[in-house]
Design a protein around this motif. Structure first.
Motif, PDB file in Angstrom:
ATOM      1  N   TYR A   1       2.080   6.006  32.748  1.00  0.00           N
ATOM      2  CA  TYR A   1       0.840   5.151  33.616  1.00  0.00           C
ATOM      3  C   TYR A   1       1.003   3.804  33.711  1.00  0.00           C
ATOM      4  O   TYR A   1       0.938   3.234  34.819  1.00  0.00           O
ATOM      5  CB  TYR A   1      -0.479   5.747  33.119  1.00  0.00           C
ATOM      6  CG  TYR A   1      -1.758   5.325  34.071  1.00  0.00           C
ATOM      7  CD1 TYR A   1      -1.752   6.016  35.349  1.00  0.00           C
ATOM      8  CD2 TYR A   1      -2.426   4.179  33.681  1.00  0.00           C
ATOM      9  CE1 TYR A   1      -2.731   5.413  36.197  1.00  0.00           C
ATOM     10  CE2 TYR A   1      -3.231   3.679  34.394  1.00  0.00           C
ATOM     11  CZ  TYR A   1      -3.741   4.245  35.828  1.00  0.00           C
ATOM     12  OH  TYR A   1      -4.371   3.694  36.571  1.00  0.00           O
ATOM     13  N   TRP A   2       1.010   3.150  32.485  1.00  0.00           N
ATOM     14  CA  TRP A   2       0.971   1.539  32.721  1.00  0.00           C
ATOM     15  C   TRP A   2       2.351   1.019  33.028  1.00  0.00           C
ATOM     16  O   TRP A   2       2.293   0.004  33.708  1.00  0.00           O
ATOM     17  CB  TRP A   2       0.584   0.903  31.385  1.00  0.00           C
ATOM     18  CG  TRP A   2      -0.932   1.453  30.975  1.00  0.00           C
ATOM     19  CD1 TRP A   2      -1.394   2.370  29.981  1.00  0.00           C
ATOM     20  CD2 TRP A   2      -2.234   0.826  31.623  1.00  0.00           C
ATOM     21  NE1 TRP A   2      -2.791   2.285  30.127  1.00  0.00           N
ATOM     22  CE2 TRP A   2      -3.117   1.263  31.157  1.00  0.00           C
ATOM     23  CE3 TRP A   2      -2.190  -0.118  32.436  1.00  0.00           C
ATOM     24  CZ2 TRP A   2      -4.754   0.867  31.362  1.00  0.00           C
ATOM     25  CZ3 TRP A   2      -3.461  -0.813  32.787  1.00  0.00           C
ATOM     26  CH2 TRP A   2      -4.760  -0.001  32.277  1.00  0.00           C
TER      27      TRP A   2
ATOM     28  N   VAL B   1       3.412   4.150  36.836  1.00  0.00           N
ATOM     29  CA  VAL B   1       2.607   4.642  38.107  1.00  0.00           C
ATOM     30  C   VAL B   1       1.907   3.239  38.476  1.00  0.00           C
ATOM     31  O   VAL B   1       2.143   3.128  39.689  1.00  0.00           O
ATOM     32  CB  VAL B   1       1.637   5.644  37.509  1.00  0.00           C
ATOM     33  CG1 VAL B   1       0.548   5.792  38.465  1.00  0.00           C
ATOM     34  CG2 VAL B   1       2.191   6.877  36.977  1.00  0.00           C
ATOM     35  N   ILE B   2       1.480   2.561  37.776  1.00  0.00           N
ATOM     36  CA  ILE B   2       0.726   1.187  38.155  1.00  0.00           C
ATOM     37  C   ILE B   2       1.806   0.375  38.976  1.00  0.00           C
ATOM     38  O   ILE B   2       1.380   0.040  40.110  1.00  0.00           O
ATOM     39  CB  ILE B   2      -0.186   0.657  37.227  1.00  0.00           C
ATOM     40  CG1 ILE B   2      -1.129   1.491  36.816  1.00  0.00           C
ATOM     41  CG2 ILE B   2      -0.583  -0.931  37.736  1.00  0.00           C
ATOM     42  CD1 ILE B   2      -2.134   0.831  35.678  1.00  0.00           C
TER      43      ILE B   2
ATOM     44  N   TYR C   1       4.590   1.063  40.477  1.00  0.00           N
ATOM     45  CA  TYR C   1       4.793   1.932  41.641  1.00  0.00           C
ATOM     46  C   TYR C   1       3.885   1.731  42.748  1.00  0.00           C
ATOM     47  O   TYR C   1       4.217   1.675  43.886  1.00  0.00           O
ATOM     48  CB  TYR C   1       5.360   3.368  41.021  1.00  0.00           C
ATOM     49  CG  TYR C   1       5.743   4.335  42.411  1.00  0.00           C
ATOM     50  CD1 TYR C   1       6.869   3.956  42.945  1.00  0.00           C
ATOM     51  CD2 TYR C   1       4.775   5.216  43.116  1.00  0.00           C
ATOM     52  CE1 TYR C   1       7.572   4.896  44.146  1.00  0.00           C
ATOM     53  CE2 TYR C   1       5.004   5.821  44.036  1.00  0.00           C
ATOM     54  CZ  TYR C   1       6.580   5.742  44.721  1.00  0.00           C
ATOM     55  OH  TYR C   1       6.709   6.515  45.608  1.00  0.00           O
ATOM     56  N   ASN C   2       2.472   2.162  42.105  1.00  0.00           N
ATOM     57  CA  ASN C   2       1.556   2.015  43.286  1.00  0.00           C
ATOM     58  C   ASN C   2       1.406   0.817  43.882  1.00  0.00           C
ATOM     59  O   ASN C   2       1.260   0.647  45.137  1.00  0.00           O
ATOM     60  CB  ASN C   2       0.237   2.388  42.806  1.00  0.00           C
ATOM     61  CG  ASN C   2       0.227   3.807  42.534  1.00  0.00           C
ATOM     62  OD1 ASN C   2       1.051   4.807  43.275  1.00  0.00           O
ATOM     63  ND2 ASN C   2      -0.820   4.295  41.481  1.00  0.00           N
ATOM     64  N   ARG C   3       1.675  -0.461  43.293  1.00  0.00           N
ATOM     65  CA  ARG C   3       1.630  -1.798  43.608  1.00  0.00           C
ATOM     66  C   ARG C   3       2.646  -2.076  44.589  1.00  0.00           C
ATOM     67  O   ARG C   3       2.557  -2.601  45.766  1.00  0.00           O
ATOM     68  CB  ARG C   3       1.546  -2.764  42.573  1.00  0.00           C
ATOM     69  CG  ARG C   3       0.270  -2.839  41.860  1.00  0.00           C
ATOM     70  CD  ARG C   3       0.241  -3.788  40.862  1.00  0.00           C
ATOM     71  NE  ARG C   3      -1.118  -3.920  39.816  1.00  0.00           N
ATOM     72  CZ  ARG C   3      -1.106  -4.393  38.800  1.00  0.00           C
ATOM     73  NH1 ARG C   3      -0.015  -4.870  38.174  1.00  0.00           N
ATOM     74  NH2 ARG C   3      -2.291  -4.288  38.096  1.00  0.00           N
TER      75      ARG C   3
ATOM     76  N   SER D   1       4.369   0.248  46.387  1.00  0.00           N
ATOM     77  CA  SER D   1       4.451   1.061  47.446  1.00  0.00           C
ATOM     78  C   SER D   1       3.183   0.534  48.335  1.00  0.00           C
ATOM     79  O   SER D   1       3.335   0.632  49.782  1.00  0.00           O
ATOM     80  CB  SER D   1       3.807   2.597  47.096  1.00  0.00           C
ATOM     81  OG  SER D   1       4.721   3.131  46.348  1.00  0.00           O
ATOM     82  N   ALA D   2       1.930  -0.102  47.804  1.00  0.00           N
ATOM     83  CA  ALA D   2       1.098  -0.486  48.801  1.00  0.00           C
ATOM     84  C   ALA D   2       1.613  -1.673  49.276  1.00  0.00           C
ATOM     85  O   ALA D   2       1.228  -1.999  50.832  1.00  0.00           O
ATOM     86  CB  ALA D   2      -0.303  -0.827  47.821  1.00  0.00           C
ATOM     87  N   ARG D   3       2.313  -2.709  48.744  1.00  0.00           N
ATOM     88  CA  ARG D   3       2.835  -3.913  49.249  1.00  0.00           C
ATOM     89  C   ARG D   3       3.890  -3.297  50.492  1.00  0.00           C
ATOM     90  O   ARG D   3       3.953  -3.932  51.599  1.00  0.00           O
ATOM     91  CB  ARG D   3       3.474  -4.708  48.338  1.00  0.00           C
ATOM     92  CG  ARG D   3       3.913  -6.056  48.911  1.00  0.00           C
ATOM     93  CD  ARG D   3       4.727  -7.023  48.005  1.00  0.00           C
ATOM     94  NE  ARG D   3       3.821  -7.135  46.717  1.00  0.00           N
ATOM     95  CZ  ARG D   3       4.075  -7.250  45.475  1.00  0.00           C
ATOM     96  NH1 ARG D   3       5.234  -6.750  45.133  1.00  0.00           N
ATOM     97  NH2 ARG D   3       3.178  -7.383  44.592  1.00  0.00           N
TER      98      ARG D   3
ATOM     99  N   LYS E   1       3.927  -0.632  52.252  1.00  0.00           N
ATOM    100  CA  LYS E   1       3.464   0.036  53.136  1.00  0.00           C
ATOM    101  C   LYS E   1       2.638  -0.896  54.209  1.00  0.00           C
ATOM    102  O   LYS E   1       2.461  -0.842  55.342  1.00  0.00           O
ATOM    103  CB  LYS E   1       2.181   1.125  52.903  1.00  0.00           C
ATOM    104  CG  LYS E   1       1.503   1.719  53.823  1.00  0.00           C
ATOM    105  CD  LYS E   1       0.528   2.916  53.258  1.00  0.00           C
ATOM    106  CE  LYS E   1      -0.135   3.827  54.162  1.00  0.00           C
ATOM    107  NZ  LYS E   1      -0.467   3.389  55.348  1.00  0.00           N
ATOM    108  N   LYS E   2       1.913  -1.992  53.385  1.00  0.00           N
ATOM    109  CA  LYS E   2       1.489  -3.175  54.095  1.00  0.00           C
ATOM    110  C   LYS E   2       2.395  -3.856  55.156  1.00  0.00           C
ATOM    111  O   LYS E   2       2.173  -4.028  56.208  1.00  0.00           O
ATOM    112  CB  LYS E   2       0.771  -4.030  52.995  1.00  0.00           C
ATOM    113  CG  LYS E   2       0.012  -5.285  53.738  1.00  0.00           C
ATOM    114  CD  LYS E   2      -0.753  -6.009  52.949  1.00  0.00           C
ATOM    115  CE  LYS E   2      -1.396  -7.159  53.611  1.00  0.00           C
ATOM    116  NZ  LYS E   2      -1.815  -8.295  52.396  1.00  0.00           N
TER     117      LYS E   2
END
Length: 135
Positions: A78-79, A82-83, A85-87, A89-91, A93-94
Motif C-alpha cells: 500500500y505505502w 498503491v499510494i 501509483y495513485n499519485r 496516475s492522478a497527475r 490524468k490531470k
C-alpha cells in the motif's frame, strides 16, 4: 505457432511474469522481516521461538506469523506501490485532461491563417516579423 508466439510476446504476459518474479523475491524479504519481528515479540513474551507458541494446546504461532506476514506485506504494498501509483496516475490524468481541453488547431484554422497572410502580402502590408519599407 505464430499465434502462440504472439501470445507469449503480449505485453501483459511479460509484465505478469516480471510481477511474479519480483513478488517472489519480495515475499522472501517480507518473510525474513516477519521472522525478525516475531522473534522480537517472542522475546518480549518470554518465548524464544514465537512460531511454536500454542494456547490451550492449539498452535497459534504459525497463524500469528502468517497473519503478521500478510499485514506487513499489505502495508508495504500500500505505502510503496498503491499510494505512489495513485499519485502518478492522478497527475497523468490531470495532464491528459488539460491537453484534451486545449483547443486543437484544425486544418481550416491553418488554411485561414495562410489565406490572411497571402492577402496581406498581396496588399503590400508587412507580414508578421517582416520590417515594413521605410521609403
Amino acid at each position: 505457432m505464430k499465434g502462440f508466439r504472439d501470445f507469449l510476446m503480449r505485453g501483459n504476459l511479460v509484465e505478469l511474469a516480471v510481477a511474479v518474479i519480483i513478488g517472489t523475491a519480495f515475499a522472501a524479504v517480507v518473510k525474513a522481516f516477519t521472522a525478525m519481528i516475531t522473534d522480537i515479540i517472542g522475546k518480549f513474551g518470554g518465548v524464544p521461538d514465537f512460531s511454536d507458541t500454542s494456547v490451550g494446546g492449539i498452535s497459534v504461532g504459525a497463524f500469528i506469523t502468517a497473519l503478521l506476514t500478510f499485514v506487513l506485506t499489505a502495508a508495504v504494498v500500500y505505502w510503496l506501490v498503491v499510494i505512489p501509483y495513485n499519485r502518478v496516475s492522478a497527475r497523468l490524468k490531470k495532464e491528459q485532461d488539460q491537453a484534451e481541453s486545449a483547443p486543437a488547431v484544425t486544418s481550416e484554422d491553418l488554411l485561414t491563417e495562410i489565406r490572411d497572410l497571402m492577402r496581406s502580402q498581396a496588399a503590400g502590408s508587412p507580414t508578421p516579423g517582416q520590417v515594413p519599407d521605410q521609403r
